[in-house]
Every structure is written in structure tokens, then in C-alpha cells.
Scaffold this motif. Structure first.
Motif, PDB file in Angstrom:
ATOM      1  N   GLU A 255      -5.779   4.483  12.851  1.00 30.81           N
ATOM      2  CA  GLU A 255      -5.352   4.501  14.247  1.00 30.81           C
ATOM      3  C   GLU A 255      -5.893   5.715  14.991  1.00 30.81           C
ATOM      4  OE1 GLU A 255      -1.016   4.707  15.881  1.00 30.81           O
ATOM      5  OE2 GLU A 255      -1.372   2.654  15.193  1.00 30.81           O
ATOM      6  N   GLU A 256      -6.058   6.838  14.283  1.00 31.51           N
ATOM      7  CA  GLU A 256      -6.594   8.040  14.927  1.00 31.51           C
ATOM      8  C   GLU A 256      -8.012   7.793  15.443  1.00 31.51           C
ATOM      9  OE1 GLU A 256      -5.277   7.896  12.003  1.00 31.51           O
ATOM     10  OE2 GLU A 256      -3.451   9.114  12.071  1.00 31.51           O
ATOM     11  N   GLU A 257      -8.794   7.066  14.659  1.00 30.23           N
ATOM     12  CA  GLU A 257     -10.171   6.764  15.070  1.00 30.23           C
ATOM     13  C   GLU A 257     -10.187   5.843  16.279  1.00 30.23           C
ATOM     14  OE1 GLU A 257     -14.203   4.740  13.121  1.00 30.23           O
ATOM     15  OE2 GLU A 257     -12.540   5.392  11.834  1.00 30.23           O
ATOM     16  N   ALA A 258      -9.279   4.876  16.295  1.00 29.67           N
ATOM     17  CA  ALA A 258      -9.211   3.962  17.434  1.00 29.67           C
ATOM     18  C   ALA A 258      -8.802   4.701  18.701  1.00 29.67           C
ATOM     19  CB  ALA A 258      -8.227   2.832  17.137  1.00 29.67           C
ATOM     20  N   MET A 259      -7.811   5.598  18.584  1.00 36.73           N
ATOM     21  CA  MET A 259      -7.325   6.308  19.764  1.00 36.73           C
ATOM     22  C   MET A 259      -8.355   7.290  20.301  1.00 36.73           C
ATOM     23  SD  MET A 259      -4.623   4.931  20.597  1.00 36.73           S
ATOM     24  CE  MET A 259      -4.445   6.038  21.989  1.00 36.73           C
ATOM     25  N   LEU A 260      -9.250   7.763  19.454  1.00 36.60           N
ATOM     26  CA  LEU A 260     -10.321   8.638  19.931  1.00 36.60           C
ATOM     27  C   LEU A 260     -11.203   7.888  20.927  1.00 36.60           C
ATOM     28  CD1 LEU A 260     -11.912  11.279  19.811  1.00 36.60           C
ATOM     29  CD2 LEU A 260     -13.161  10.351  17.834  1.00 36.60           C
ATOM     30  N   THR A 261     -11.564   6.659  20.579  1.00 40.92           N
ATOM     31  CA  THR A 261     -12.376   5.837  21.485  1.00 40.92           C
ATOM     32  C   THR A 261     -11.574   5.421  22.713  1.00 40.92           C
ATOM     33  OG1 THR A 261     -13.601   4.986  19.576  1.00 40.92           O
ATOM     34  CG2 THR A 261     -13.791   3.762  21.635  1.00 40.92           C
ATOM     35  N   VAL A 262     -10.300   5.045  22.497  1.00 43.42           N
ATOM     36  CA  VAL A 262      -9.452   4.620  23.614  1.00 43.42           C
ATOM     37  C   VAL A 262      -9.293   5.747  24.627  1.00 43.42           C
ATOM     38  CG1 VAL A 262      -7.088   3.997  24.251  1.00 43.42           C
ATOM     39  CG2 VAL A 262      -8.194   2.856  22.329  1.00 43.42           C
ATOM     40  N   SER A 263      -9.032   6.954  24.147  1.00 42.03           N
ATOM     41  CA  SER A 263      -8.802   8.078  25.056  1.00 42.03           C
ATOM     42  C   SER A 263     -10.030   8.366  25.912  1.00 42.03           C
ATOM     43  CB  SER A 263      -8.407   9.321  24.253  1.00 42.03           C
ATOM     44  OG  SER A 263      -9.443   9.684  23.345  1.00 42.03           O
ATOM     45  N   GLU A 264     -11.198   8.303  25.308  1.00 44.82           N
ATOM     46  CA  GLU A 264     -12.423   8.579  26.066  1.00 44.82           C
ATOM     47  C   GLU A 264     -12.684   7.489  27.100  1.00 44.82           C
ATOM     48  OE1 GLU A 264     -15.341   8.882  23.036  1.00 44.82           O
ATOM     49  OE2 GLU A 264     -14.764  10.909  22.405  1.00 44.82           O
ATOM     50  N   GLN A 265     -12.505   6.234  26.709  1.00 47.52           N
ATOM     51  CA  GLN A 265     -12.760   5.125  27.631  1.00 47.52           C
ATOM     52  C   GLN A 265     -11.742   5.105  28.773  1.00 47.52           C
ATOM     53  OE1 GLN A 265     -15.248   2.928  27.680  1.00 47.52           O
ATOM     54  NE2 GLN A 265     -16.260   3.752  25.855  1.00 47.52           N
TER      55      GLN A 265
END
Length: 341
Positions: A255-265
């Protein structure tokens, strides 16, 4: 097989079939080369036509056109198998009223017998329901509003505090199922009575977790977007679809990896939307703060995520350091709920 298709009252037909298909006699005829296979096949097909359900008439008629004995015999057994299944279904349907009438008492009696033999059979279920009852009985967290209410209540000596609402079995069971949606996968004490439904509950748990993250992202984003931008249904819907698509794409990853992309987008989308509407764009500090707070949503102990996942906490104000605004949490929750819905 033909005999198994007969009803108990069809004694005459049973005797006729037993006489025509006498295995001893047929064996002797086969040994002496006197077995009349076409006649025997025709008799069996006539009986099948008599006993089969209307839905099998076409299949039996097709058998009458087969001349090869091997194919005919194979087809007869295949259709007889279907007819036997039809008979089983008919029997179950005819017995269904009696089964429904006595099944509850039978299952309850058998279940009680198991409990008498194994008293610890439902220990996990007992602890699960006890935990749910304890959650419902626990007092709400104290806060400024509740403290004021308590002090005002104490200031009236003539008033008597209302006793808490008694817990009903339905309330406890509902709370128990809510707890299952937040169940720790490493907890082996899963209720025994729900083991067969565990896979479905895990699917629901994954959906709840995704909705919690989605609502948390929208809640954090609202404090950086401003009321004008976040009040736009088109923007909120776009942000929701973007976040959901990214979560679906990364659901097999941490989930940490997913949220990294989500936060940037999400930060990029908010920044661009503010510029398109002629509003002040996010500063570099606000952008970094937004990305950091969105990344922290991946942590279960995150404040915003805790507010979303625990409705009883929504009566308190969210910390300004967490949300970056002075809006009360209930208002944000209502706004986020509308956005998620």
C-alpha cells in the motif's frame, strides 16, 4: 436405474420391469446367442418415454434413431443418468416443506450435541461476540464537547443521567460483523461459525479498506483544494476516479508504494485544476505537505484514516496540523461521504 425412477406406489410397473429385465434370463439368452438386442432396446426406450420428464422427450426420441448398439447403449445410460437426477430433484422439491419444517429443530439439536461433546467448539465465536459487546458498551472518547455536556449535566442536581441503552443481540451481531471487516489477517481466532464465509468477508474487507483509503485521500485533498475547487462535482469525481484507478492498479503491491503514486498524481491534479480555475496554485511547501500527508494515509495509525475508519471519533475536531484547516471533522466527513458515493 429404471427401478430407481419409480414411485413407491407403482408396484405393477415395478413387477413388469423386473420380469422383462430379469438378469438371470438375459444372461442365459446372451450365452446361447438368443438375446434379442433390438427388442430389448425398444422396451427400455418405451419405458424411458413413459417415465421421463417432458424435458427429456427429445433426448429419448433421438435415441430411437440410433442403430449402432454400442452408441445406443451409451446414449441410454447417459439419458438414464439425467432422468435419475430429475427424479432426485423432484423428490427434494416434494419433501421441501417437511424439510423446512423440521430442519431448524434438527440442526439445533445436532449443534447442541456437538457443543455437549466439545464445550470449547465455539470459543473463538464467543470471544468475537464478547468483543463486539464490549465495543458497544465502551464509553465514547471524552472531548471538549462531551466535557461541557457532562459539566452542564452535573450542574443540575435534580437531573438523573440516562442509563445506557441495553444491548440487543442484533446490535451485538451487527457490531461483530463490522469488526470482521477490520479483521487482522494474522489473527487466527476467526469465529468458527463463519469459517465457510471467510473468503467473502475478506473480499468485503478489501473493499472497505479501499474505500477508507479513498475517503482519506479525498478528506486530505479537500483541505488543500479549497471550498471552490472541492465544491465542483466534476473535480471531485475526477479525483475519485483517478485515486480508485491507481489503487486498483497497485492492489497487488504494498500500500505504501501505491500511495506514493497516488499522492504525486493527486497533488499534480489539484495544482493544475487550481491554475485552470484562475485560483492560487499550491506553493512548493503546500505541495510537499500534501504529498507527505497522502503518503501517510497508507499507515493504519494515520489520524485521518482513523477518523474515517472509526465513526465514533468523528465528533471531535480534526487537528489543524493534520488537515490544515479549521473545518470540523463531521462537516468534512459528510462532504467526503458525498464524494465517495
Amino acid at each position: 436405474i429404471l427401478l430407481s425412477l419409480l414411485l413407491p406406489r407403482q408396484n405393477r410397473l415395478r413387477s413388469e420391469i423386473e420380469e422383462a429385465l430379469d438378469m438371470g434370463l438375459l444372461k442365459q439368452e446372451a450365452e446361447h446367442g438368443a438375446l434379442n438386442v433390438p427388442h430389448l432396446s425398444k422396451y427400455i426406450l418405451n419405458m424411458m418415454t413413459l417415465l421421463c420428464a417432458p424435458v427429456r422427450d427429445e433426448a429419448v426420441q433421438k435415441l430411437e434413431n440410433i442403430t449402432d448398439p454400442v452408441r445406443l447403449l451409451r446414449g441410454i445410460f447417459q439419458v438414464l443418468g439425467l432422468m435419475k437426477m430429475d427424479m432426485v430433484n423432484y423428490t427434494i422439491q416434494s419433501l421441501q416443506p417437511q424439510l423446512q419444517e423440521h430442519s431448524v429443530q434438527y440442526e439445533r439439536a445436532k449443534f447442541q450435541d456437538l457443543l455437549n461433546k466439545q464445550p470449547s467448539l465455539l470459543d473463538h465465536t464467543t470471544r468475537w461476540l464478547s468483543r463486539a459487546a464490549a465495543d458497544l458498551s465502551a464509553p465514547l472518547p471524552s472531548g471538549p464537547d462531551t466535557a461541557d455536556a457532562a459539566s452542564s449535566a452535573c450542574s443540575s442536581p435534580g437531573e438523573v443521567a440516562n442509563s445506557p441503552e441495553p444491548l440487543s443481540p442484533t446490535m451485538v451481531l451487527s457490531q461483530g460483523f463490522l469488526n470482521l471487516l477490520l479483521w487482522d489477517p494474522e489473527d487466527d481466532e476467526f469465529p468458527e461459525t463463519l469459517l465457510t464465509d471467510r473468503a467473502r468477508l475478506q473480499q468485503l474487507e478489501a473493499q472497505v479498506r479501499q474505500l477508507t483509503v479513498l475517503a482519506s485521500v479525498l478528506l486530505v485533498s479537500s483541505s488543500f483544494s479549497g471550498s471552490v475547487l472541492f465544491g465542483s462535482p466534476q473535480f471531485v469525481d475526477k479525483l475519485k476516479r483517478l485515486t480508485k484507478a491507481l489503487l486498483e492498479e497497485f492492489k497487488c503491491r504494498p500500500e505504501e508504494e501505491a500511495m506514493l503514486t497516488v499522492s504525486e498524481q493527486v497533488a499534480q491534479e489539484i495544482h493544475q485544476s487550481l491554475k485552470n480555475m484562475g485560483l492560487a496554485a499550491l506553493s512548493s511547501d503546500n505541495t510537499a505537505s500534501l504529498i507527505g500527508q497522502l503518503q501517510n494515509v497508507s499507515r493504519k495509525e494515520n489520524c485521518v484514516r482513523s477518523v474515517i475508519a472509526s465513526p465514533e471519533k468523528s465528533s471531535h475536531r480534526a487537528s489543524g496540523a493534520v488537515l490544515g484547516s479549521g473545518v470540523e471533522t463531521p462537516q468534512l466527513l459528510v462532504l467526503t461521504a458525498k464524494a465517495v458515493g
